[in-house]
Scaffold this motif. Structure first.
Motif, PDB file in Angstrom:
ATOM      1  N   LEU A   1      26.715  92.248   3.316  1.00 53.00           N
ATOM      2  CA  LEU A   1      26.569  93.148   2.179  1.00 53.00           C
ATOM      3  C   LEU A   1      25.629  92.571   1.137  1.00 53.00           C
ATOM      4  O   LEU A   1      25.448  93.143   0.087  1.00 53.00           O
ATOM      5  CB  LEU A   1      27.928  93.411   1.549  1.00 53.00           C
ATOM      6  CG  LEU A   1      28.952  94.059   2.471  1.00 53.00           C
ATOM      7  CD1 LEU A   1      30.269  94.181   1.760  1.00 53.00           C
ATOM      8  CD2 LEU A   1      28.472  95.408   2.907  1.00 53.00           C
TER       9      LEU A   1
ATOM     10  N   SER B   1      34.857  93.476  11.634  1.00 56.25           N
ATOM     11  CA  SER B   1      33.941  92.658  10.830  1.00 56.25           C
ATOM     12  C   SER B   1      32.633  92.430  11.578  1.00 56.25           C
ATOM     13  O   SER B   1      31.570  92.398  10.974  1.00 56.25           O
ATOM     14  CB  SER B   1      34.602  91.339  10.468  1.00 56.25           C
ATOM     15  OG  SER B   1      34.752  90.547  11.604  1.00 56.25           O
ATOM     16  N   ARG B   2      32.724  92.324  12.895  1.00 53.89           N
ATOM     17  CA  ARG B   2      31.483  92.118  13.633  1.00 53.89           C
ATOM     18  C   ARG B   2      30.598  93.348  13.552  1.00 53.89           C
ATOM     19  O   ARG B   2      29.388  93.246  13.364  1.00 53.89           O
ATOM     20  CB  ARG B   2      31.789  91.793  15.085  1.00 53.89           C
ATOM     21  CG  ARG B   2      30.568  91.338  15.826  1.00 53.89           C
ATOM     22  CD  ARG B   2      30.802  91.148  17.275  1.00 53.89           C
ATOM     23  NE  ARG B   2      31.744  90.104  17.557  1.00 53.89           N
ATOM     24  CZ  ARG B   2      32.890  90.315  18.196  1.00 53.89           C
ATOM     25  NH1 ARG B   2      33.175  91.526  18.610  1.00 53.89           N
ATOM     26  NH2 ARG B   2      33.698  89.339  18.443  1.00 53.89           N
TER      27      ARG B   2
ATOM     28  N   VAL C   1      29.009  93.471  10.173  1.00 51.93           N
ATOM     29  CA  VAL C   1      27.907  92.528  10.026  1.00 51.93           C
ATOM     30  C   VAL C   1      26.690  93.017  10.789  1.00 51.93           C
ATOM     31  O   VAL C   1      25.556  92.859  10.354  1.00 51.93           O
ATOM     32  CB  VAL C   1      28.359  91.131  10.501  1.00 51.93           C
ATOM     33  CG1 VAL C   1      27.193  90.189  10.584  1.00 51.93           C
ATOM     34  CG2 VAL C   1      29.384  90.582   9.549  1.00 51.93           C
ATOM     35  N   ALA C   2      26.922  93.656  11.943  1.00 53.07           N
ATOM     36  CA  ALA C   2      25.812  94.167  12.740  1.00 53.07           C
ATOM     37  C   ALA C   2      25.297  95.492  12.208  1.00 53.07           C
ATOM     38  O   ALA C   2      24.430  96.098  12.813  1.00 53.07           O
ATOM     39  CB  ALA C   2      26.243  94.317  14.193  1.00 53.07           C
ATOM     40  N   ARG C   3      25.871  95.955  11.097  1.00 54.90           N
ATOM     41  CA  ARG C   3      25.434  97.179  10.423  1.00 54.90           C
ATOM     42  C   ARG C   3      25.629  98.422  11.269  1.00 54.90           C
ATOM     43  O   ARG C   3      24.891  99.380  11.150  1.00 54.90           O
ATOM     44  CB  ARG C   3      23.974  97.092  10.010  1.00 54.90           C
ATOM     45  CG  ARG C   3      23.701  95.913   9.177  1.00 54.90           C
ATOM     46  CD  ARG C   3      22.802  96.259   8.042  1.00 54.90           C
ATOM     47  NE  ARG C   3      22.896  95.183   7.075  1.00 54.90           N
ATOM     48  CZ  ARG C   3      23.048  95.391   5.796  1.00 54.90           C
ATOM     49  NH1 ARG C   3      23.139  96.591   5.330  1.00 54.90           N
ATOM     50  NH2 ARG C   3      23.105  94.380   4.974  1.00 54.90           N
ATOM     51  N   GLU C   4      26.619  98.397  12.124  1.00 54.47           N
ATOM     52  CA  GLU C   4      26.908  99.625  12.856  1.00 54.47           C
ATOM     53  C   GLU C   4      27.760 100.561  12.014  1.00 54.47           C
ATOM     54  O   GLU C   4      27.732 101.768  12.205  1.00 54.47           O
ATOM     55  CB  GLU C   4      27.638  99.291  14.158  1.00 54.47           C
ATOM     56  CG  GLU C   4      26.729  98.695  15.205  1.00 54.47           C
ATOM     57  CD  GLU C   4      27.515  98.059  16.314  1.00 54.47           C
ATOM     58  OE1 GLU C   4      28.706  98.370  16.426  1.00 54.47           O
ATOM     59  OE2 GLU C   4      26.930  97.261  17.053  1.00 54.47           O
TER      60      GLU C   4
ATOM     61  N   SER D   1      29.485 101.254   7.894  1.00 54.56           N
ATOM     62  CA  SER D   1      29.320 100.903   6.486  1.00 54.56           C
ATOM     63  C   SER D   1      30.615 100.285   5.966  1.00 54.56           C
ATOM     64  O   SER D   1      31.623 100.219   6.671  1.00 54.56           O
ATOM     65  CB  SER D   1      28.971 102.147   5.683  1.00 54.56           C
ATOM     66  OG  SER D   1      30.063 103.019   5.692  1.00 54.56           O
ATOM     67  N   LEU D   2      30.551  99.854   4.715  1.00 57.33           N
ATOM     68  CA  LEU D   2      31.711  99.170   4.150  1.00 57.33           C
ATOM     69  C   LEU D   2      32.902 100.115   4.016  1.00 57.33           C
ATOM     70  O   LEU D   2      34.043  99.755   4.304  1.00 57.33           O
ATOM     71  CB  LEU D   2      31.345  98.593   2.786  1.00 57.33           C
ATOM     72  CG  LEU D   2      32.460  97.812   2.117  1.00 57.33           C
ATOM     73  CD1 LEU D   2      32.763  96.556   2.880  1.00 57.33           C
ATOM     74  CD2 LEU D   2      32.103  97.493   0.690  1.00 57.33           C
TER      75      LEU D   2
END
Lengths: 326, 236
Positions: free
Chosen positions: B26, B72-73, B76-79, B81-82
């Motif tokens: 992020l 979380s993976r 992190v890989a941007r697949e 959103s938050l």
């Protein structure tokens, strides 16, 4: 027959204990196999005449390596396989003998057996440590060629494409930041173009500094109808950024993308100086009590929007890095 | 998210690494300090926003561990959103447990039976070990309100005394294998593993705390087994 019975016993025992550890269904068989491998290594070395403690250590070592490999290929934490896998190696017999000797007040035997049980437990711990250390050091965290590529996994290919894209983007120059330039008056367009070219030239702008500065400037300029003149320096890049919260105000936020620590301090100075000027213009009271709530809100906005803002660049950056399954 | 990790039995290192990686993804500066009883996360550089989360329950649930790891993976890989990730974690908390209580009863019983075979038992030890496993699980469920050491003590006592009773009924049986098979699933093996890996990763506080925890549990287990065995020898 005995061997077959033992194999079945290990598989069933480890698999069932995997269920009691609430391991997902797809991992149960693999956990059982991990336990079986460790147990077979243990018995094999015991047949060769190794000491039981050494056998335990080697078995735990094998279990650690196996589970790290499985963790990488199945994308699960390695603990999932280690925890049930070591159960057959636990020195239960020794502990039992020690307890029995204690109960029957045969203290010499009790001491001997409990010492051996402790050493075997230490052997498990050391074996696991060695195995995971070796696996982490020598086995690559990610094999794009050896593993079967899944659609979400082929980071290697994407990284290659992304390097090509980046080369293209460098050739195009400041076009990548065109949307930022449109928000500005024409007099500042030149500086922004220069700045964006600088930013694209610098390899990795520190993301944290960028985030921090956005919140700082956003906090100070929320109410002010004042345009902050961008400072143009040799290693300084000013780009404008209009958040959803600042659309109505006619002010312009200055955000800084740079790699140096000096840049951040400069902007912070300007941000601190700015409230005094504001209070001269509009009848604002002291700035510091006002700053914190805005800053909080902005930080949360940053939290939620950071994933969607400038996502393509960030995606490239994260994809190029090796992702290691944990 | 990290609370879920910690309360479902993850290493401290994993929790901290997850927090740091999510922060990296992020693009925020995140500092975290995790212990087995609480997690502190500071967000931001100049004026950090700090949150402290207390971890109340510590159980072993690897399915949740795996799920949070996947979330979380993907984050992190941007697949995803938050907000999606937060939704997923909330959904994970609302989800019913992976296995029904009956399944876990049977699983522990089967586990005991399997270990009875490994520890030198034959076919004749299968049924007693199975029953011992069922009983161990039952007493575990009944004692879950008690402090953990006491519940482990009672558990071990029940297991050993039941094995002794079985031996009295069926003298050809190997008591040794049955008792050990009943006790092995109760051992704090996972805690000790996590403790060692925490210590080696430099998480000294968490490692020492977990080591002490597992040693205490093991001591309670041994005490319960000793009481049960001495009663068994009296009985025979």
């Amino acid at each position: 027959m005995t061997l077959f019975l033992q194999v079945v016993g290990v598989l069933v025992g480890v698999g069932a204990s995997a269920v009691t550890f609430r391991i997902p269904q797809s991992g149960i068989i693999w956990a059982g196999l991990t336990g079986l491998i460790g147990w077979e290594v243990y018995t094999a070395f015991a047949i060769f005449g190794f000491q039981p403690i050494a056998c335990t250590l080697l078995g735990a070592f094998t279990i650690a390596i196996t589970s790290e490999l499985l963790a990488r290929s199945l994308k699960m934490p390695s603990t999932v396989f280690v925890a049930p896998g070591i159960l057959p190696l636990v020195p239960g017999m020794r502990t039992y003998d020690a307890m029995l000797a204690l109960v029957t007040e045969n203290h010499e035997l009790a001491t001997l057996n409990s010492l051996q049980a402790l050493l075997a437990a230490g052997g498990i711990a050391v074996g696991l440590l060695m195995g995971s250390a070796v696996a982490k050091a020598w086995i690559h965290p990610y094999h794009p060629h050896k593993l079967k590529p899944r659609p979400e996994d082929n980071a290697g290919q994407r990284a290659k494409q992304n390097t090509l894209l980046e080369k293209k983007r460098k050739r195009r120059g400041p076009k990548a930041h065109h949307h930022a330039a449109t928000a500005l008056p024409s007099s500042e367009c030149s500086t922004v173009g220069q700045a964006s070219s600088l930013a694209s030239a610098s390899a990795t702008p520190t993301a944290t500094a960028q985030g921090g500065n956005t919140t700082q400037s956003g906090a100070t300029h929320v109410d002010t109808p004042q345009i902050n003149t961008p400072q143009t320096g040799a290693n300084q890049a000013n780009t404008t950024q209009s958040d959803a919260t600042h659309v109505d105000t006619p002010q312009v936020d200055t955000t800084q993308t740079g790699t140096n620590q000096t840049n951040t301090t400069q902007v912070d100075d300007s941000a601190i100086v700015a409230p005094d000027q504001d209070s001269a213009h509009s009848d604002n009271t002291t700035a510091p009590p006002k700053r914190t709530p805005y800053k909080r809100r902005d930080q949360h906005a940053e939290l939620t929007t950071a994933s969607t803002q400038n996502s393509p660049r960030a995606t490239r950056r994260t994809n190029r890095r090796r992702t290691r399954p944990r | 998210m990290s609370t879920v990790l910690m309360s479902s039995g993850a290493e401290t290192e994993r929790v901290e690494e997850t927090v740091c990686r999510v922060g990296e993804a992020l693009k925020i500066k995140v500092e975290s300090n995790a212990t087995p009883t609480g997690i502190t996360v500071a967000v931001g550089t100049k004026r950090p926003v700090t949150r402290l989360t207390r971890v109340k329950y510590r159980t072993i649930d690897h399915s949740k561990l795996t799920e949070v790891n996947n979330i979380s993976r993907r984050l992190v890989a941007r697949e995803i959103s938050l907000s999606t990730a937060t939704e997923l974690v909330k959904e994970l908390l609302r989800k019913p447990p992976l296995y029904s209580p009956t399944t876990i009863y049977i699983a522990q019983a089967l586990c005991c039976a399997g270990f009875a075979i490994i520890l030198g038992g034959g076919i004749s030890e299968l049924a007693p070990a199975f029953l011992v496993g069922l009983l161990a699980r039952w007493s575990d469920v009944k004692c879950c309100k008690l402090p953990p050491f006491l519940s482990v003590f009672i558990n071990a006592f029940v297991v050993t005394s039941f094995a002794a009773v079985c031996h009295a009924i069926m003298p050809s049986m190997d008591v040794k294998a049955t008792i050990i098979a009943g006790i092995v699933p109760l051992l704090p093996g996972l805690t000790l593993c996590n403790a060692i890996s925490d210590l080696m990763a430099g998480q000294l506080i968490a490692g020492m705390a977990r080591t002490t925890d597992s040693i205490l549990v093991a001591a309670a287990l041994a005490a319960g087994a000793a009481v049960g065995m001495s009663m068994g020898t009296l009985l025979l």
